[in-house]
Enzyme design. Structure first.
Site, short mmCIF file in Angstrom:
data_model
loop_
_atom_site.label_atom_id
_atom_site.label_comp_id
_atom_site.label_asym_id
_atom_site.label_seq_id
_atom_site.Cartn_x
_atom_site.Cartn_y
_atom_site.Cartn_z
N LYS A 1 0.52 -1.30 0.41
CA LYS A 1 0.19 -0.09 0.29
C LYS A 1 0.82 1.48 -0.15
O LYS A 1 1.99 1.57 1.06
CB LYS A 1 -0.98 -0.04 1.29
CG LYS A 1 -1.41 0.60 1.73
CD LYS A 1 -2.90 1.32 2.47
CE LYS A 1 -3.91 2.13 2.14
NZ LYS A 1 -4.89 1.39 3.50
N SER B 1 -10.00 1.82 2.38
CA SER B 1 -9.10 2.78 1.97
C SER B 1 -8.03 1.51 1.22
O SER B 1 -7.46 1.86 0.14
CB SER B 1 -8.16 4.04 2.38
OG SER B 1 -7.78 3.25 3.52
N SER C 1 -10.36 0.09 6.80
CA SER C 1 -9.69 0.02 5.61
C SER C 1 -9.37 -1.35 5.09
O SER C 1 -8.68 -1.34 4.18
CB SER C 1 -8.52 1.21 5.60
OG SER C 1 -9.69 2.56 5.38
#
Lengths: 496, 95
Positions: A79, A163, A187
């Site tokens: 990420k 997210s 998330s």
């Protein structure tokens, strides 16, 4: 030859150790898959093929010499919230521009020290603020899943959740074996649920936050998104560590999580909180919840109705705590020390111009709300009050742990929605996290495991929440759900 | 809680984010909507409840008060949009 990208992380590890294929071959298979899929899915914001192949060559040398480390040669997505030494890190915000860290996050370093291969940096909502991956400055991620409408596949672009939407999309589309992710209000678990992947947010303090771009420091935790419960257990065991560089990181040994996978749940006490039966929950999420109860019961667990009375206040309290902490954390983006700079006539106007140009709409909204609730005269009415509500939410769970070992809920009220469907209404988007946010507010570990498909043919997940540092129970009970429900691989690779 | 346009402009100034007149109007409605929604917390009796400051009861760790890092000015200023010999360059602050 079999499609290497479809392997689980555990099977790929076995295959590498048995010399059925090399780390370079495995890495090349994923790099080719990324090249074909990324123009359609936008899951990676920065593929790093040269870096990946260099790591894979080192892994092959170690595999050959019998000095393989625990994750030797296993290609992962990372990420873009994690700082990577010498590799651009943006949190998917314009304000970080071409920021290139001179250090590596602790979680990342743990993975590379264990031999994992980084395929590239994954898309996410800007500063991890969002539930659909539509707020990224690199544009939205498209879910590899498509929904059924009137008997055939609809072409509407579905969201992969957020997210960590790049992570969930990449794992479910077989663009990496697994991925790192972070979870502040859901998330990791919400994107995992709506893409048919497994995601775990560990106990606050289990993984170091050092080197992760900060959103809300009292809530942020790192964790993996993977294809199976076992893969998630293997990865979390390597990501977690005690880190002197994060004062909230906990000095406790990391258990062997994979040993818990496959253990019996006979006698495990499972709590069903009545407050999670909310208005607006789809009938199929409710039915899936009932099926989850039956699966655990059939495996020998006992089921108990419990009450977590302050559940409904978790989300509004979160939308005070998280913006307040984000407005403080994001004060560092000033156009002076790193990232974007938009000149003004004086220093203050330089700050104002930089932050106006650098922050997207959702981030700006949250910074402003946070600034407001922390401003003179409002601190007690908002932030302090929300922190007191947090104590009550945690007390609800403390009370529950007297009679149960784990809590079972749906992960999300409904399956994946299409791009644009919720982006016009902030509160509607915030409600995506209604079932996940309580675990962040109380600091508890939570896992989402794929449990079924909606009437539209898209994935739905079940969530398990456990006591602090009892991730092992989540893996044990999660495996029971995975065994009963089966896995949910993508039905078609429509972009190929 | 309703915020008015003047309040929106004030908090934008505090947050150091430039906003246009049009944006201020839009934000007025959005921020009021969110603040109205969080107002449901008023139903909760928090009398005598301590605020949560730590999710697990751990003591903050102490370490010896010694230098553990440093001499990396190159690294610290490497990403600066404008720097000069390890100094950040900003518009004139003091006349």
């Amino acid at each position: 030859m079999t499609d290497l990208t479809k392997l689980t992380l555990a099977d790929a590890r076995d295959g590498l150790l048995a010399k059925k294929f090399s780390a370079v071959e495995l890495t090349q298979a994923f790099l080719a898959a990324i090249e074909a899929a990324n123009p359609h899915l936008n899951a990676f914001v920065l593929p790093t093929p040269d870096h990946a192949l260099a790591q894979a060559r080192e892994s092959d040398a170690r595999l050959a010499s019998g000095t393989a480390r625990p994750l030797e040669g296993l290609p992962l997505g990372h990420k873009d919230l994690f700082c990577t030494k010498g590799i651009r890190t943006t949190a998917c915000s314009r304000i970080l521009d071409e920021f290139t860290p001179t250090y590596e996050s602790t979680v990342g370093q743990n993975l590379w020290d264990a031999g994992a291969v980084m395929l590239g940096k994954l898309n996410n909502d800007e500063f991890a603020m969002g539930s659909s991956n539509e707020t990224s400055c690199f544009g939205p991620v498209v879910s590899p899943w498509r929904r059924m409408r009137n008997g055939h596949r609809d072409n509407a672009k579905l969201v992969p959740g957020g997210s960590s939407g790049g992570s969930s999309a990449a794992v479910s589309a077989n663009l990496c074996l697994a991925a790192t992710a972070t979870d502040t209000g859901g998330s990791i678990r919400q994107p995992a649920a709506i893409t048919g992947t497994v995601g775990i947010k560990p106990t606050y303090g289990r993984c170091s936050r050092w080197g992760i771009v900060a959103f809300a420091s009292s809530l942020d935790q790192a964790g993996p998104i993977a294809k199976t419960v076992r893969d998630a257990a293997i990865l979390l065991g390597q990501m977690a560590s005690h880190d002197p560089k994060d004062s909230t990181s906990v000095d406790a040994a990391v258990p062997d999580y994979s040993a818990a996978v496959g253990q019996s749940v006979k006698g495990l006490r499972v709590g069903i909180p009545k407050e999670y039966r909310v208005d607006g929950m789809s009938a199929e999420a409710d039915q899936l919840w009932a099926r989850g109860i039956e699966w655990l019961k059939a495996a020998g667990a006992t089921i108990h109705d419990i009450s977590l009375p302050h559940t409904k206040y978790a989300l509004p309290a979160y939308y005070i705590v998280a913006p307040a902490e984000c407005s403080s954390n994001l004060a560092r983006y000033d156009g002076v020390r790193y990232g974007l700079r938009m000149p003004g006539k004086d220093l203050i106007e330089t700050y104002e111009n930089t932050r106006a140009a650098g922050f997207g709409k959702e981030v700006r909204r949250r910074v402003l709300i946070g600034t407001y609730v922390l401003s003179a005269g409002y601190y007690d009415a908002y932030y302090l009050k929300a922190q007191k509500v947090r104590t009550l939410i945690k007390r609800d769970f403390d009370e529950a742990w007297k009679t149960v070992d784990v809590v079972l809920t749906p992960t999300t009220p409904s399956p994946a929605f299409a791009q644009g469907e919720k982006s016009g209404d902030p509160v509607a988007m915030y409600l995506e996290d209604i079932f996940t946010v309580t675990a962040n507010m109380a600091g508890l570990p939570g896992i989402s495991v794929p449990a079924g498909l909606s009437s539209e043919g898209t994935p739905l997940g079940l969530q398990l929440i456990a006591k602090p540092f009892d991730e092992a129970t989540l893996f044990r009970a999660g495996q029971v759900i995975e065994d009963a429900a089966g896995r949910f691989p993508l039905p078609e690779r429509w972009w190929a | 809680m309703q915020v008015d346009e003047a309040t929106v402009k004030r908090i934008a100034r505090l947050a150091r984010i430039k906003i246009t007149e049009d944006e201020a109007k839009g934000l007025e409605a959005e921020i009021s909507g969110i603040l109205n929604w969080v107002e449901q917390l008023d139903e909760v009796d928090v009398g005598g409840v301590e605020p949560m400051t730590r999710v697990v009861p751990i003591k903050l760790k102490m370490r010896d008060d010694v230098v553990t890092d440093g001499e990396i000015a190159d690294d610290v200023t490497r990403n600066a949009p404008l720097s000069d010999e390890h100094f950040y360059v900003v518009p004139k602050v003091v006349e």
